[in-house]
Motif scaffolding. Sequence first.
Motif, PDB file in Angstrom:
ATOM      1  N   ALA A   9      41.031   6.615  68.017  1.00  0.00           N
ATOM      2  CA  ALA A   9      40.260   7.764  68.480  1.00  0.00           C
ATOM      3  C   ALA A   9      38.765   7.556  68.214  1.00  0.00           C
ATOM      4  N   PHE A  10      38.414   7.038  67.032  1.00  0.00           N
ATOM      5  CA  PHE A  10      37.005   6.813  66.726  1.00  0.00           C
ATOM      6  C   PHE A  10      36.434   5.680  67.568  1.00  0.00           C
ATOM      7  N   ILE A  11      37.227   4.646  67.803  1.00  0.00           N
ATOM      8  CA  ILE A  11      36.787   3.548  68.671  1.00  0.00           C
ATOM      9  C   ILE A  11      36.501   4.084  70.073  1.00  0.00           C
ATOM     10  N   ALA A  12      37.426   4.891  70.600  1.00  0.00           N
ATOM     11  CA  ALA A  12      37.237   5.451  71.938  1.00  0.00           C
ATOM     12  C   ALA A  12      36.032   6.396  71.975  1.00  0.00           C
ATOM     13  N   ALA A  13      35.883   7.222  70.960  1.00  0.00           N
ATOM     14  CA  ALA A  13      34.747   8.154  70.921  1.00  0.00           C
ATOM     15  C   ALA A  13      33.422   7.403  70.844  1.00  0.00           C
ATOM     16  N   SER A  14      33.397   6.309  70.096  1.00  0.00           N
ATOM     17  CA  SER A  14      32.179   5.514  69.972  1.00  0.00           C
ATOM     18  C   SER A  14      31.796   4.880  71.297  1.00  0.00           C
ATOM     19  N   TRP A  15      32.769   4.286  71.974  1.00  0.00           N
ATOM     20  CA  TRP A  15      32.496   3.690  73.285  1.00  0.00           C
ATOM     21  C   TRP A  15      32.075   4.765  74.286  1.00  0.00           C
ATOM     22  N   PHE A  16      32.720   5.928  74.216  1.00  0.00           N
ATOM     23  CA  PHE A  16      32.354   7.012  75.124  1.00  0.00           C
ATOM     24  C   PHE A  16      30.922   7.457  74.874  1.00  0.00           C
ATOM     25  N   ALA A  17      30.537   7.597  73.612  1.00  0.00           N
ATOM     26  CA  ALA A  17      29.167   8.005  73.280  1.00  0.00           C
ATOM     27  C   ALA A  17      28.161   6.989  73.800  1.00  0.00           C
ATOM     28  N   LEU A  18      28.442   5.708  73.587  1.00  0.00           N
ATOM     29  CA  LEU A  18      27.535   4.661  74.059  1.00  0.00           C
ATOM     30  C   LEU A  18      27.407   4.688  75.581  1.00  0.00           C
TER      31      LEU A  18
END
Length: 140
Positions: A9-18
């Motif tokens: 979830a954090f990996i996906a959220a980080s990529w989404f933010a970027l």
Amino acid sequence: MNTAKPSNAFIAASWFALLAGMAAFIIGLWNAQMALNEKGYYFTVLMYGLFSGISLQKSVRDQLEGIPVTGIYYGLSWFSTILAIALLTVGLWNATLLLSEKGFYAMAFLLSLFGAIAVQKNTRDAKTTAAPEAESTFHN
């Protein structure tokens, strides 16, 4: 340093933010009513900010893990990140844009910067937890 693998979830959220921050910033530039050289300035500041933020995260993390980092590189990483933020601030301060547009660019830039740092951190954490024996030979 004992690091846990980041959650999916954090990996996906980080990529989404970027990606969301970069896309918003670039689409905003594409649609902006400003000279091409001004668009180039803001695009360059975005790219410089992302690179310097990742570099800063890496050098801070290296120091925490006892990996040698020269003082000059560590200082330049901090200086570059602060400079990128300052360049965007000065550019927006002096721009003939609506206040809402200035805020849009600032928030998209900061979202992109956060996302880039988080993606780099997640990449390094995933590499460290996946292959602890390779830690001494590979540093992201």
